[in-house]
Each structure stands twice: as C-alpha cells, then as structure tokens.
Design a protein around this motif. Sequence first.
Motif, short mmCIF file in Angstrom:
data_model
loop_
_atom_site.label_atom_id
_atom_site.label_comp_id
_atom_site.label_asym_id
_atom_site.label_seq_id
_atom_site.Cartn_x
_atom_site.Cartn_y
_atom_site.Cartn_z
N CYS A 147 0.86 -1.18 0.00
CA CYS A 147 0.00 0.00 0.00
C CYS A 147 0.90 1.23 0.00
CB CYS A 147 -0.91 -0.01 1.23
SG CYS A 147 -1.91 1.49 1.42
N GLY A 148 0.84 2.02 -1.08
CA GLY A 148 1.72 3.17 -1.20
C GLY A 148 1.26 4.38 -0.42
N SER A 149 -0.05 4.48 -0.15
CA SER A 149 -0.62 5.59 0.62
C SER A 149 -2.11 5.35 0.76
CB SER A 149 -0.36 6.93 -0.07
OG SER A 149 -1.04 7.00 -1.30
N ILE A 150 -2.76 6.18 1.57
CA ILE A 150 -4.21 6.20 1.62
C ILE A 150 -4.68 7.61 1.30
CG2 ILE A 150 -4.46 4.28 3.22
CD1 ILE A 150 -4.93 6.29 5.46
N GLU A 151 -5.89 7.70 0.79
CA GLU A 151 -6.43 9.01 0.40
C GLU A 151 -7.02 9.72 1.62
OE1 GLU A 151 -5.76 10.00 -2.46
OE2 GLU A 151 -5.39 8.16 -3.59
N HIS A 152 -6.96 11.05 1.59
CA HIS A 152 -7.58 11.89 2.62
C HIS A 152 -8.85 12.46 2.01
CE1 HIS A 152 -3.95 11.43 5.01
NE2 HIS A 152 -3.28 11.63 3.88
N LYS A 153 -9.99 12.04 2.54
CA LYS A 153 -11.24 12.17 1.82
C LYS A 153 -12.24 13.10 2.51
CE LYS A 153 -12.15 7.84 2.14
NZ LYS A 153 -11.25 6.90 2.79
N MET A 154 -13.24 13.47 1.73
CA MET A 154 -14.36 14.28 2.21
C MET A 154 -15.22 13.49 3.20
SD MET A 154 -17.32 15.76 -0.28
CE MET A 154 -18.90 16.39 0.31
N GLY A 155 -15.41 12.21 2.93
CA GLY A 155 -16.26 11.37 3.77
C GLY A 155 -15.71 9.96 3.84
N ILE A 156 -16.53 9.05 4.33
CA ILE A 156 -16.14 7.64 4.58
C ILE A 156 -14.69 7.55 5.08
CG2 ILE A 156 -17.90 6.53 3.16
CD1 ILE A 156 -15.73 6.17 0.96
N LYS A 157 -14.38 8.34 6.08
CA LYS A 157 -12.99 8.47 6.52
C LYS A 157 -12.46 7.24 7.23
CE LYS A 157 -13.09 13.51 6.78
NZ LYS A 157 -12.83 14.70 7.62
N ALA A 158 -13.35 6.41 7.75
CA ALA A 158 -12.90 5.19 8.42
C ALA A 158 -12.74 4.02 7.46
CB ALA A 158 -13.87 4.82 9.54
N SER A 159 -13.00 4.26 6.19
CA SER A 159 -12.76 3.26 5.14
C SER A 159 -11.43 3.58 4.49
CB SER A 159 -13.89 3.30 4.10
OG SER A 159 -13.56 2.53 2.97
N ALA A 160 -10.55 2.60 4.46
CA ALA A 160 -9.22 2.82 3.89
C ALA A 160 -9.30 2.79 2.37
CB ALA A 160 -8.26 1.74 4.39
N THR A 161 -9.03 3.92 1.73
CA THR A 161 -9.01 4.03 0.27
C THR A 161 -7.55 4.12 -0.15
OG1 THR A 161 -11.14 5.17 0.33
CG2 THR A 161 -9.85 5.33 -1.70
N CYS A 162 -7.05 3.08 -0.80
CA CYS A 162 -5.60 2.88 -0.90
C CYS A 162 -5.07 3.01 -2.33
CB CYS A 162 -5.26 1.47 -0.41
SG CYS A 162 -5.81 1.12 1.28
#
Length: 592
Positions: A252-267
């Motif tokens: 996993c190179g990084s995770i996104e910093h998002k507007m919502g669904i912050k507890a879901s890892a978007t990788c």
Amino acid sequence: MADYKAPLRDMRFVLNEVFEVSRLWAQLPALANVVDEDTASAILEEAGKAIAGTIAPLNRSGDEEGCSWIDGAVQTPRGFPEAYQAYAAGGWTSVGGDDRFGGMGMPKVITAQVEEMLNSANLSFGLYPMLTAGACLSINAHGSEALKATYLPNMYAGVWAGSMCLTEPHAGTDLGIIRTRAEPQADGSYKVSGTKIFITGGEHDLTENIIHLVLARLPDAPPGPKGISLFLVPKLMVDANGALGERNSLSCGSIEHKMGIKASATCVMNFDGATGYIIDAPNKGLAAMFTMMNYERLGVGIQGLSLGERSYQNAVEYARDRIQSRAPTGPVDPDKVADPIIVHPDVRRMLLTMKALNEGGRAFSSYVALQLDSAKYSEDAVSRQRAQERVVLLTPVAKAFLTDMGLETTVHGQQIFGGHGFIREWGQEQLIRDCRITQIYEGTNGIQALDLLGRKVLGSGGAYYNLFADEIRQFTATASADLAEFTRPLNDAVKTLDELTAWLLDRAKSNPNEIGAASVEYLHVFGYTAYAYMWALMSRTALLRQDQDVFYRTKLGTARFFFARLLPRVHSLAASVKAGSESLYLLDADQF
C-alpha cells in the motif's frame, strides 16, 4: 444523533406483504429448503440488534479518527478490528455466501436488507464486508474449483477480506486503457505488476489476509476492453493446505484523505511482480468483473438509501423535540413557549419527502434484488431471461437514482436541524459527506445515466424498456377501481416515459449528442416512475389493511404525498429532455 433503529417493520412489509417473497422462494428449488419467512425474519431481527449495538456506536468516532497509514500499514479507527471480529463471528459476513463453502446461502433480497442496516449504522465499516462479498461473487462465479476451495471459506468466515483493484491513475471509467501487466509463469501462476488507485480496503488491520482481485493485461492481449484479464492476488501467500505463508510482492503506497467515509481505507496499491492466479479464461476479465458489478451497483444504491434512512431517523426525532415559534393555525402546545417544529408546513414537506423517498427506495431496491434472485435461481429459462433483462435495465437506475435521492434526503435532514445541522456533533453533516461518494464510485451517476439510455434502452431498440413498462401497464390494467388515485398518475408517468423513449430513439439516429444531453434527466424520469410503481404496489396492500393498523394508514398518507408532490417532477424533467442538445454546444471550449 438519535440511536439507529433498524426499520424492520417496513422491511417485513415490503418482503412479506408487498412482494410475498416466500411464494417466490417456494417456486425456486435452490431456495425452497434454505429460506422461508420465519428464517428471514429471524435473520433480519438478529442482524438489526447486532448492527445497532456494535457497529452504529463507532460511526462518529470512526469519522473523527479516520484511518492512518504508517510505513505501508493501515490502521483502522479504535474499535473497528474488535467490531469486525464480532460481526464476522456472528456469521454476518457470510449471509449471501455459497453454502458449499460455509456461507448461509441467503438470496440477495435478504442480504439487501442487511446491507441497508449495516450502511445506515456505519457506511465506512460496511464497505469492508461489501468489497469482500463482491470479490467472493466473482471468484465463485468464474474461479476454478481449487481457487474456490482455497479462498472462499475464509473469506465468508471473515477471517480474510477481499478487494477489487480496477482503477489506475489514468484509467477510471475507461478500463480498456489500463497498463497493469500479468506475465505467465511456468507453474501456471502469473506475475502481476502495476499501480491501482482508489482501492477500498486495499490494506487494513481487520483480517489476517486480504485477497485482491486485479484487472491486468497479458503480454499478447488484444487492445481495449477485450484484452483485460482478472487475477486473484493474495496479500499473504496461501499454501496447498490453506496455511498462510510469506507476504506477496505488493504494498500500500498511501491512503487518500477524503471528504467522507474516513474510516474506510481508500488505498494506492502497488503490485511489483506479485504472484497471482487467473480467474476464468484469458481476456475474460471484464465479464468476470461484471458478474459482481450488478450486485455491487445495487449495493451502492442501497448505501444512498441507508444514509437517507439514518438522516430521517435523526431528523424526525429532532423535529418532535425542538420547539420554535407557533403553528400557522395557532398554538398546538399552549403549555410551552413554542410548538415543536414538526407542526410547520415546510418541515413536514422535508420530512415527508425523506420518508417517501426512503420507503420507495427500499421497495425498489428489494424489487431489483428479487430480479437478481430470479435470474440466478430460476429453473425456467424464460423467467430467468426476463429477470436478467430487468436486471440489465434497472441496475444503473438503482445505483444512480437511489444515491441521488439519498443525497437529497440527507440534505433535507441537515436542513431540519437548522444551525445544528451544520455542527459535527449532531451527525447530520457526516451523512451528507458520506453520501456524496455514493454518486461517484462504482461508476459515476452520469455514466450510469449514459449506460441506461445509450446501452440499455436505445441499444436494445427499446426492448428492455418495454419489458418493464409492459409490466407496469399490466398491473394498472388489472388493478381494482379503489386503487385509481394511484394508478392514474402512474399511467400518466409511464406515458411520459414512453414518449421520451420514442423521441430519443428517433433523435439519436441523427444526433448522437442527444443521448448524453438527455441521459441524466431521462434516468430521473425513469426513477420517479419506478418509485411510483412501487408506491402503487404498496398502496394496494395498505388499502386492504388500513383498518387493521395505523402502519397501513401511514403508508397510504405517504403514498398520497409522493403522488401529489414528488411524481410531478417528471414534467419539468421531460421538458429538459425535449429541449434537445443544441444549447449545450452554443459555447466554444474557450468560452467556458
């Protein structure tokens, strides 16, 4: 924020009284000995308790804390790993799984209700089992028996999770231009290399292993979508006995910093010669993926419904308690300094809009789920084919319209709170932020509209559309006279949709821009008409039982609001469609 309460009474009404699902199950041998009304009711009751008690309390804290990424490892918010283990231990990760590999074998119409409850309680949490279920669908439908036996039992059990790795930095909707490569090896495996982005649950600390399904190209693959293959790539290697081995060559190179669904890892996921195993045949990856997509896109639509339901529960409790001003007709509660805001017409407009869209959406999502079940389990070839055609037609509507209405509903819920709706501690603003992504991922709603109009309606020469429209016409033609207040406007809406369909079939022959110019409005006319059909079906049942319980009288009142105040939206939408595409091209690109 109000405590979440699963809407079990309404779910039972839709399943048992409107659609009479037990009769359908009895006609399908694959389900007849698996599920009945009592079994389904018990599953939903227990799921509601588990989700409300364990998952819902983590919603706000998960949003506040979010996921963290340190040296390639992802940590989910406090309480998530323990809650996931409890959720899996209860069997909830296996509800729709194939019973040959440890799943419960429940039909989609049951898992759809569980998904709604889970996503209402905590959408970020719900995304982890959702992606696992999607990966399992593809493996079960297209994988070899060896792959199924090796991976499905632990995935159904929640010991391992799954992810779907499709999107790349340069390739989103247009998957035909992906660059991830797969090199065949002498032992029958493949070495997969490439970068994928926006991967939900690509890395996390909830399970001991993550099974990635990765779209990639073979060296001799033809260009475009026809040259895509699908590969199973485990995070940790699995030996012949099912034991975990060394880590695969992925990270996993990084995770996104998002507007919502912050507890879901978007990788961001990097595959560096990772060992993978082909699913189905070479260059058949899109077909394997789309087996999952009809289920997943309905699932995303249900997410929009779920967030609208949670927002409504919060808003109606607040509207009953919050006192401000007097009712227009005079004091309702003269012993207090003001009346509760639920007496005000505009607050009632918003609450009824929320209620009508939520309950119409629940019926519609259940209807689509029933089509998926018939297409999968029916032993009659004609019935199976007709159900599949309805699935093909209605999937983009379910994804786009449910989520568009979900955002409208969550905004209404925030508005009812006034200034408190803008404050994080009340929870309404989070529901809007979380809901916004549902209109974007799994195919943006604009793409869904293009798919509906361009591929499904015009691409079939109107045949798929006519199948659904004829079903509605048959219903209204045989309905009793006391249902006329609902069937008349429903018939009018179908006629409007008929006219738009015919108009676009003709116009698109000479001007392909008409499809894209009209598609979103057309989908919304379709969506309101489909909801009107659902409300007419529900009203038929409620009329027969209105003297038995206030529930049925409430249902009829909500139906009358839908037909009076929401269905007329089709007229302005139809006018926009018939305005044509010309006004979209009056400006050159440099004039914007």
